[in-house]
Design a protein around this motif. Structure first.
Motif: not given
Length: 415
Positions: A228-250
């Motif tokens: 998740l830290t990688r994605r927040l650093l690399d991507e302009p926006v991290v949308y919850y609906d694009e994450l797995t269930e575990d990633e979203r909950a965490y």
């Protein structure tokens, strides 16, 4: 407590690495000095929070980023010196050139590199894929020149004598120094290519970037935090609906801790919304696509974002008509030729490329009764470009109250 000056230096160093993961002394002397000065702290933070590896010496600093984006993401391609995106053909040529340079002497010429690339391109395994390179035409040579200029930008090559334009037009040669330390730091991955056993391309890529499987709750949480830290650093926006269930909950549970650590290390500011998270750069440095931007293409992109912010979807034909109308309205300010027949197609394509790269729109193929067509759908973050109605203050209002122009707005539950 880290002193303010030291903290500022660490932020400057890590921001330099995020903007340019390969720093070279000849071109990046100051940020390279900061990285080397704070190497233990920087490498420790990156390893702990992202799993990325950082190395540095007197000549280079390299941030080895692993699996930053999905392999099929084509929104941020390598670009030539005139900003045109690399095609698949150019990527293959780049790989062949790097392979040739790995065996080259300390100096090489463009002609010698071309011969080596041609030899490699004629290998039966590559030829069987349908790839063909002859360098007989100007367009073929232009592909090689684009690759060489990218390598010059990266610092792999240093031009000693000659010019690539002369090679294109008259076949004149160019002499380069080969920087082997920079060349050796280019490849990133969790394992060496020689250890890969898969044969299909996607399978080989998966092996090259594969990471150990977490077998305990602690290691699974660590893997989630790093991903998740990688994605927040690399991507302009991290949308919850694009994450797995575990990633979203965490992320929902740990969003303040994760974004707080990123903000402290980089100076990026978290924007937390119901649909996702964006780490915003107040200095507008850590992006390869700016929004808004000046000149014709930037204005078209901003107008298109405003238009799409008020609609859930829009067919491509509708957007072409919108761009045509905008070109007529702004012809006196935009570049020449924007009102020519067909000019709206190029303007729209450039704008959509920017909006897609910023994760503001999706482009889909939709089948209807009338046939198949391209439809553009706005993502939640595009709501920040919607326009509010102007509010006119009555005469006699307090001096601090003035006419409020239409401004970007968003409800508290959207970007």
């Amino acid at each position: 407590m880290i002193p303010a000056e030291e903290q500022a230096q660490r932020q400057a160093a890590i921001r330099a690495l995020l903007a340019k993961p390969l720093l070279v002394a000849a071109d990046d002397a100051e940020p390279l000095m900061l990285v080397r000065r704070h190497l233990p702290a920087l490498s420790g933070w990156l390893r702990r929070e992202t799993g990325w590896r950082l190395t540095a010496d007197a000549e280079t600093a390299r941030l080895f980023k692993t699996a930053p984006l999905a392999s099929g993401d084509a929104t941020h391609p390598a670009r030539g010196h005139n900003k045109e995106p690399f095609s698949r053909r150019r990527y293959v040529t780049l790989c062949l050139a790097l392979s040739a340079l790995a065996r080259a002497d300390a100096q090489t010429t463009l002609g010698s590199l071309a011969d080596d690339v041609l030899t490699a391109a004629a290998e039966p395994g590559l030829a069987a894929t349908g790839f063909m390179l002859t360098l007989d035409t100007r367009s073929d040579r232009a592909d090689l020149v684009a690759v060489v200029r990218l390598l010059l930008t990266w610092g792999v090559l240093t031009r000693v004598a000659g010019d690539e334009d002369a090679y294109l037009s008259a076949g004149a040669d160019v002499l380069y120094d080969v920087r082997r330390p920079v060349l050796g730091a280019l490849l990133t991955g969790s394992r060496g290519p020689s250890t890969i056993t898969a044969r299909a391309f996607e399978a080989r890529l998966a092996e090259l970037t594969a990471e150990p499987v977490a077998e305990t709750d602690e290691l699974r949480n660590q893997a989630l935090r790093r991903t998740l830290t990688r994605r927040l650093l690399d991507e302009p926006v991290v949308y919850y609906d694009e994450l797995t269930e575990d990633e979203r909950a965490y992320l929902v549970a740990q969003r303040h801790n994760i974004t707080g650590r990123i903000s402290e290390a980089t100076g990026l500011l978290p924007e937390l919304r119901a649909e996702g998270i964006a780490m915003v750069d107040p200095d507008d440095e850590l992006t390869d696509v700016r929004m808004p931007e000046q000149r014709t293409d930037g204005h078209v992109t901003l107008l298109l974002a405003e238009y799409l912010a008020g609609r859930a979807r829009a067919p491509r034909g509708e957007l072409l008509a919108f761009v045509r109308r905008a070109a007529q309205a702004h012809a006196g300010y935009w570049r020449k030729g924007v009102t020519d027949p067909g000019a709206e197609t190029e303007l729209l394509d450039i704008a959509l490329e920017k909006l897609t790269g910023l994760r503001l729109v999706d482009i889909d193929i939709e089948v209807t009764r009338d046939g198949t067509g391209t439809v553009i759908r706005g993502r939640p973050a595009i709501a920040r470009f919607a326009l509010a109605e102007p509010t006119i203050r009555e005469p006699g209002s307090s001096p601090g109250r003035q006419i409020r122009k239409a401004t970007a707005h968003a409800a508290s539950t959207i970007f």
